[in-house]
Design an enzyme around this catalytic site. Structure first.
Site, PDB file in Angstrom:
ATOM      1  N   GLY A 157      24.107  -5.440  15.613  1.00  0.00           N
ATOM      2  CA  GLY A 157      25.293  -6.470  15.222  1.00  0.00           C
ATOM      3  C   GLY A 157      25.148  -7.253  13.732  1.00  0.00           C
ATOM      4  O   GLY A 157      24.672  -5.738  13.237  1.00  0.00           O
ATOM      5  N   GLY A 198      25.737 -10.145  10.874  1.00  0.00           N
ATOM      6  CA  GLY A 198      25.616 -11.504  10.513  1.00  0.00           C
ATOM      7  C   GLY A 198      25.962 -11.472   8.461  1.00  0.00           C
ATOM      8  O   GLY A 198      26.462 -10.713   8.653  1.00  0.00           O
ATOM      9  N   GLY A 199      25.349 -12.958   8.632  1.00  0.00           N
ATOM     10  CA  GLY A 199      25.319 -12.949   6.712  1.00  0.00           C
ATOM     11  C   GLY A 199      24.865 -12.068   6.166  1.00  0.00           C
ATOM     12  O   GLY A 199      25.837 -11.857   4.731  1.00  0.00           O
ATOM     13  N   PHE A 200      24.064 -12.070   5.903  1.00  0.00           N
ATOM     14  CA  PHE A 200      23.319 -10.926   5.312  1.00  0.00           C
ATOM     15  C   PHE A 200      23.108  -9.805   5.287  1.00  0.00           C
ATOM     16  O   PHE A 200      22.599  -8.324   4.839  1.00  0.00           O
ATOM     17  CB  PHE A 200      22.069 -11.107   5.137  1.00  0.00           C
ATOM     18  CG  PHE A 200      21.448 -13.007   5.139  1.00  0.00           C
ATOM     19  CD1 PHE A 200      21.778 -13.176   3.854  1.00  0.00           C
ATOM     20  CD2 PHE A 200      21.675 -13.477   6.103  1.00  0.00           C
ATOM     21  CE1 PHE A 200      21.514 -15.280   3.956  1.00  0.00           C
ATOM     22  CE2 PHE A 200      21.516 -15.117   6.298  1.00  0.00           C
ATOM     23  CZ  PHE A 200      21.481 -15.964   4.983  1.00  0.00           C
ATOM     24  N   GLY A 201      24.080  -8.674   6.056  1.00  0.00           N
ATOM     25  CA  GLY A 201      24.187  -7.699   6.482  1.00  0.00           C
ATOM     26  C   GLY A 201      24.202  -6.740   7.840  1.00  0.00           C
ATOM     27  O   GLY A 201      23.639  -7.963   9.005  1.00  0.00           O
ATOM     28  N   VAL A 204      22.454  -4.820  11.822  1.00  0.00           N
ATOM     29  CA  VAL A 204      21.513  -4.986  12.233  1.00  0.00           C
ATOM     30  C   VAL A 204      21.676  -3.655  13.442  1.00  0.00           C
ATOM     31  O   VAL A 204      22.042  -3.085  13.666  1.00  0.00           O
ATOM     32  CB  VAL A 204      20.776  -5.780  13.222  1.00  0.00           C
ATOM     33  CG1 VAL A 204      19.425  -5.648  13.494  1.00  0.00           C
ATOM     34  CG2 VAL A 204      21.098  -7.633  12.406  1.00  0.00           C
ATOM     35  N   LYS A 251      17.539  -4.112   9.482  1.00  0.00           N
ATOM     36  CA  LYS A 251      18.821  -5.220   9.022  1.00  0.00           C
ATOM     37  C   LYS A 251      19.081  -4.438   7.259  1.00  0.00           C
ATOM     38  O   LYS A 251      18.385  -4.204   6.702  1.00  0.00           O
ATOM     39  CB  LYS A 251      17.904  -6.113   9.112  1.00  0.00           C
ATOM     40  CG  LYS A 251      18.856  -7.180   8.715  1.00  0.00           C
ATOM     41  CD  LYS A 251      19.280  -8.955   8.655  1.00  0.00           C
ATOM     42  CE  LYS A 251      20.254  -9.821   8.257  1.00  0.00           C
ATOM     43  NZ  LYS A 251      20.295 -10.330   9.945  1.00  0.00           N
ATOM     44  N   ASP A 295      21.150 -21.066   9.406  1.00  0.00           N
ATOM     45  CA  ASP A 295      21.981 -20.258  10.374  1.00  0.00           C
ATOM     46  C   ASP A 295      20.987 -20.394  11.989  1.00  0.00           C
ATOM     47  O   ASP A 295      22.181 -19.977  11.938  1.00  0.00           O
ATOM     48  CB  ASP A 295      22.942 -18.915  10.193  1.00  0.00           C
ATOM     49  CG  ASP A 295      23.810 -18.793  10.402  1.00  0.00           C
ATOM     50  OD1 ASP A 295      24.790 -18.971  10.941  1.00  0.00           O
ATOM     51  OD2 ASP A 295      23.456 -17.754  10.447  1.00  0.00           O
TER      52      ASP A 295
END
Ligand SMILES: *[C@@H]1O[C@H](CO)[C@@H](O)[C@H](O)[C@H]1NC(C)=O
Ligand SMILES: *[C@@H]1O[C@H](CO)[C@@H](O)[C@H](O)[C@H]1NC(C)=O
Ligand SMILES: *[C@@H]1O[C@H](CO)[C@@H](O)[C@H](O)[C@H]1NC(C)=O
Ligand SMILES: *[C@@H]1O[C@H](CO)[C@@H](O)[C@H](O)[C@H]1NC(C)=O
Ligand SMILES: *[C@@H]1O[C@H](CO)[C@@H](O)[C@H](O)[C@H]1NC(C)=O
Ligand SMILES: *[C@@H]1O[C@H](CO)[C@@H](O)[C@H](O)[C@H]1NC(C)=O
Ligand SMILES: *[C@@H]1O[C@H](CO)[C@@H](O)[C@H](O)[C@H]1NC(C)=O
Ligand SMILES: *[C@@H]1O[C@H](CO)[C@@H](O)[C@H](O)[C@H]1NC(C)=O
Length: 825
Positions: free
Chosen positions: A531, A533-536, A538, A552, A648
């Site tokens: 998946g 997300g906001g930070f990078g 995974v 991640k 988040d």
């Protein structure tokens, strides 16, 4: 068919480390030595750069020098792997304990004599350095000029009599450190001897090391230290697998078929055959003291450790030598000397060979002047009848005195629990060398008092780190997985191995610093995306020890290495049963990654808004998830040293472990990445439904923003659907508004908003509490929202919760009729 007539020949092995570094393409390699033969006839010999190459180009035999060593050995290696590499993956060594010096290398030869024996000779001397006669029937005196030696595609060097085609000698019957597929590993009931694999001393010295693997008469095998001390047992053979190695059965399906043959005379042997011969595989006794199986992965172009016995490096007997302390996962080295001690042979330590251990910096005065250094949280040294005394004295001073009075006493521990004495007070005294001391995590273990010379400056003699960085990815993490069987075994041995649950306040040394290369291998070049997300994004990965991890890849990290490491170590300290555990990180230039435990059941969002019943969570699971997430958040907000606002919270960031217990992901990242909250918000587009109104109003963000998001998520847990939907005319509708109107204003039973898939099966009291909590959490006025601690108390039934007010601010956005239609579609 004689497997058993083997003497304990101990030739030697390949350095694991070199294997790891190898990379080659088995399918594309070109044989350079097209002229090389696989057969040597009587009278022929190999000299310095001549080799034998098996017919299928798989194995090669010839002279080699390991690592930076100046010594020459005869060995067999994987040819195709070595062809593109400077390093050879050695699988057999002839003269492991009798190297040829540099001076003699050009004048030595590996020769097949007409009597059917192979010898390794220095031409100037008549006496062979090594001979097959040393390890087989020395009285054999045939004179057969048509005898020949053939290197097979299985890696076996066989001397054949051409008169009857019988094998006179096989390298497979004299393994050094490796057991190749198809090779027999046998026990001879007449001589009561087992074949054995013995580790190299270190990556540059193939001489007999201190660890070996042997079969026992009960058909189990043991891993053994210094010839006699058994410290790992495979359990009994049950016809399909060894009882302590159930994964063998798994291996059976995947790559090899195991054969166990018992003969009438009581001898037996064991071998394995690869099902898919295209991937090189072997198992070997590593100089770490672990018996390992490695397979070549064409995908990642490297050897992968697929099992390791024992699993943890610190479970290996004498892993750090005398007076060495073992710390699993420590960086740069798992072994360190006790305070007041120094490495006996630093050169060996640099090669990851710790067996020589440590020596005192200052020798003992051997009188009452000696002092003791207290070491807390230690797994105690090996307790044995020869080296340990257990006394019942009633105070610590007496225990210390007993130790002081005997010059060979090196340490004591007092008031340790003993299962046999029912926890009664006792005093443990160790004499001579201390082996198997382990530094435990958290407040586990015991105080150990080490005897030091009075003149010893305790502070000036801090543990000295080894000068070499351990190869973290494979060697070190190959020891991480917890093995239940070895756990039980070690418990029996009286060595305490405790679950690794570091608590807040521990230092960060238990995070593993992964190399980028290893993570790339583990994730197959970041191919299995879980998946983003906001930070990078995974990615799923598998460590060489088969532990599954989630990696991640962080984007946009501007911090320098030092800052990054310090932030990561802070996150590493945040440990809670409802937070995803950070295992380690990678920081190489701009490549920044975090490595987490992998959660087999994925994220909560997969189970919500799902029409297929099979993925529906029952009410009990939902309530457990809601309570767990609340506990995790309460911990972040209130129990951690600095209050951490998650920022988040949403179903995508709630991961479910094997028991559907929730673990919050991505905590601490806003701080780690040093981002402005507004940037976080930008990166959270698409999850706006969970954002508290204060995000847009410019008010300072507090922990109550997480409470809001939690409340929004609670509505989804109850209803099993997304809170917001866009209707055809573009309007956004909120389920919470509709639900509160229905229950609070219209007085409908709360079960009417429950997920239809549950068909009304829910504990109504819990449901009612969950609904009220959700309503209070999403209040526009943050002072009306409860704290996460209060939420936990409510859900646990320790605190009452009043009926909530209607969500007026959300209601303003809603057209009642349309909403009603929309949600009852
Ligand atoms: C035991 O029997 C097997 C099969 O009959 C034979 O191959 C092996 O050499 C025998 N071992 C000994 C030590 O006699
Ligand atoms: C054979 O090895 C020697 C050193 O042992 C080296 O000088 C020589 O170049 C090698 N010959 C070939 C053909 O590789
Ligand atoms: C090897 O040869 C060199 C020079 O010929 C000599 O100085 C050295 O002592 C020799 N070493 C051994 C171990 O014989
Ligand atoms: C191993 O055992 C031998 C005796 O069998 C002993 O002399 C030697 O010191 C031991 N090695 C270590 C590292 O304890
Ligand atoms: C193994 O050898 C012992 C004698 O050393 C003998 O008593 C025993 O029966 C043998 N085992 C089998 C299965 O034949
Ligand atoms: C054997 O392994 C190779 C690569 O690992 C794979 O491509 C091939 O399909 C496998 N063959 C069989 C019969 O499983
Ligand atoms: C010290 O302890 C060792 C080991 O128990 C023992 O062999 C030795 O006799 C003791 N020495 C004295 C002086 O008591
Ligand atoms: C000692 O035993 C008591 C109860 O038997 C237990 O509560 C305590 O944790 C134990 N301490 C250690 C250090 O194992």
């Amino acid at each position: 068919m004689n497997v058993m007539s083997t003497s304990p020949s101990t030739l030697f092995l390949i350095a694991l480390l070199w294997c790891i570094i190898l990379s080659f393409t088995p399918h594309h390699s070109i044989s350079i030595s097209t002229s090389a033969a696989d057969t040597m006839f009587a009278g022929q010999s190999l000299t310095a750069n001549q080799t034998l190459v098996s017919k299928g180009d798989k194995f090669e035999l010839g002279f080699f020098t390991p690592g930076n060593s100046q010594k020459y050995y005869i060995g067999i290696w994987f040819k195709q792997i070595a062809a593109v590499q400077k390093k050879k993956t050695i699988v057999w060594v002839a003269n492991r304990n009798k190297p040829i010096t540099n001076n003699d290398s050009s004048s030595s030869e590996f020769k097949l004599l007409e009597n059917g024996h192979i010898v390794l000779l220095i031409m100037s001397s008549k006496i062979p350095i090594w001979s097959t006669a040393d390890s087989s029937d020395p009285s054999r005196t045939m004179d057969d000029s048509s005898v020949k030696a053939v290197l097979g595609d299985d890696g076996n060097l066989v001397i054949l009599s051409s008169t009857n085609g019988k094998a006179l000698w096989e390298s497979f019957d004299h393994p050094t450190h490796v057991l190749l597929p198809g090779a027999r590993f046998g026990y001879n009931n007449l001589t009561k001897k087992s074949m054995k694999m013995t580790s190299w001393r270190n990556s540059e010295d193939p001489a007999d090391g201190i660890y070996s693997v042997k079969l026992e008469s009960d058909k189990s095998f043991n891993v053994i230290w210094n010839g006699s001390q058994k410290f790992y047992n495979s359990g009994v053979w049950n016809g399909r697998f060894y009882s302590n190695i159930p994964e063998m059965e798994l291996g059976q399906g995947l790559m090899s078929s195991f054969q166990f043959t018992s003969y009438d005379n009581g001898s037996f042997d064991f071998k394995y055959i690869l099902l898919n011969k295209s991937s090189p595989f072997y198992n070997f006794m590593d100089s770490t003291g672990q018996h390992k199986g490695v397979i070549w992965s064409p995908d990642i172009q490297d050897w992968i450790v697929i099992w390791s016995k024992p699993m943890f490096h610190c479970q290996v007997y004498g892993a750090c030598g005398a007076f060495g302390v073992c710390r699993e996962n420590n960086i740069p080295s798992i072994c360190q000397c006790l305070s007041g001690f120094e490495q006996r042979f630093p050169k060996d330590w640099d090669l990851l060979d710790y067996s020589s251990g440590c020596v005192r910096r200052t020798s003992l005065q051997c009188g009452n002047e000696d002092s003791f250094l207290k070491m807390p949280n230690m797994g105690l040294p090996q307790i044995s009848s020869q080296s340990t005394n257990i006394l019942a004295v009633d105070n610590a001073k007496k225990c210390e005195l007993v130790c002081l009075q005997n010059c060979s006493c090196s340490a004591y521990a007092y008031n340790t629990n003993s299962s046999s004495s029912g926890g009664s007070i006792r005093c443990l005294i160790w004499y001579g060398n201390l082996l198997n001391i382990e530094q435990l995590v958290g407040d586990k273990g015991n105080n150990l008092y080490i005897r030091l010379a009075a003149s010893q400056d305790h502070l000036g003699s801090r543990m000295k780190p080894s000068r070499i960085w351990i190869i973290v990815g494979v060697v070190l993490s190959g020891t991480i997985i917890f093995s239940g069987t070895t756990f039980l075994f070690l418990r029996k041995q009286g060595i305490r191995r405790l679950a690794r649950t570091p608590k807040q306040g521990d230092s960060c040394i238990f995070l593993t610093a992964f190399r980028y290369k290893d993570l790339r291998l583990a994730t197959k070049n970041f191919s299995d995306k879980l998946g983003s997300g906001g930070f990078g994004s995974v990615y799923k990965g598998i460590l060489p020890n088969l532990t599954t991890i989630a990696v991640k890849r962080l984007e946009d990290v501007s911090q320098d290495q030092k800052q990054f490491r310090s932030e990561v170590s802070t996150i590493g300290l945040i440990q809670h049963v409802n937070l995803v555990r950070l295992r380690g990180f990678c920081s190489e230039g701009r490549k920044k990654m975090l490595v987490y435990d992998f959660m087999p059941n994925g994220s909560l969002d997969k189970y919500l808004n799902h029409q297929n019943d099979s993925r529906t969570l029952n009410w009990q699971q939902r309530y457990q998830i809601a309570t767990g997430v609340a506990r995790g958040l309460a911990y972040l907000h209130e129990e951690c040293r600095d209050c951490i606002i998650h920022c988040d919270i949403k179903p995508e960031n709630v991961l479910l472990d094997a028991d559907f217990s929730p673990r919050i992901a991505d905590f601490g990242l806003a701080k780690l990445l040093d981002r402005e909250f507004s940037r976080v918000m930008t990166s959270m587009r698409g999850t706006v439904g969970y954002l508290a109104p204060e995000w847009t109003s410019g008010v300072a963000i507090t922990a109550k923003a997480d409470v809001y998001s939690y409340g929004m998520m609670m509505f989804e847990i109850i209803s099993g659907r997304r809170n917001q939907k866009q209707s055809k005319n573009g309007k956004v509708w909120f389920f919470p508004t509709w639900a509160t109107r229905k229950v609070i204003s219209e007085g409908q039973p709360v079960v009417s908003i429950l997920d239809n898939n549950l068909e009304g099966n829910a504990d109504i009291e819990e449901l009612s509490k969950a609904f009220r909590v959700a309503c209070w959490c999403v209040q526009e006025d943050e002072t009306l929202r409860p704290s996460m601690c209060q939420v936990v108390q409510i859900l646990e039934g320790l605190l009452e919760v009043n009926p909530p007010p209607i969500l007026s601010y959300l209601q303003a956005m809603v057209d009642n009729e349309e909403t009603a239609n929309f949600f009852s579609e």
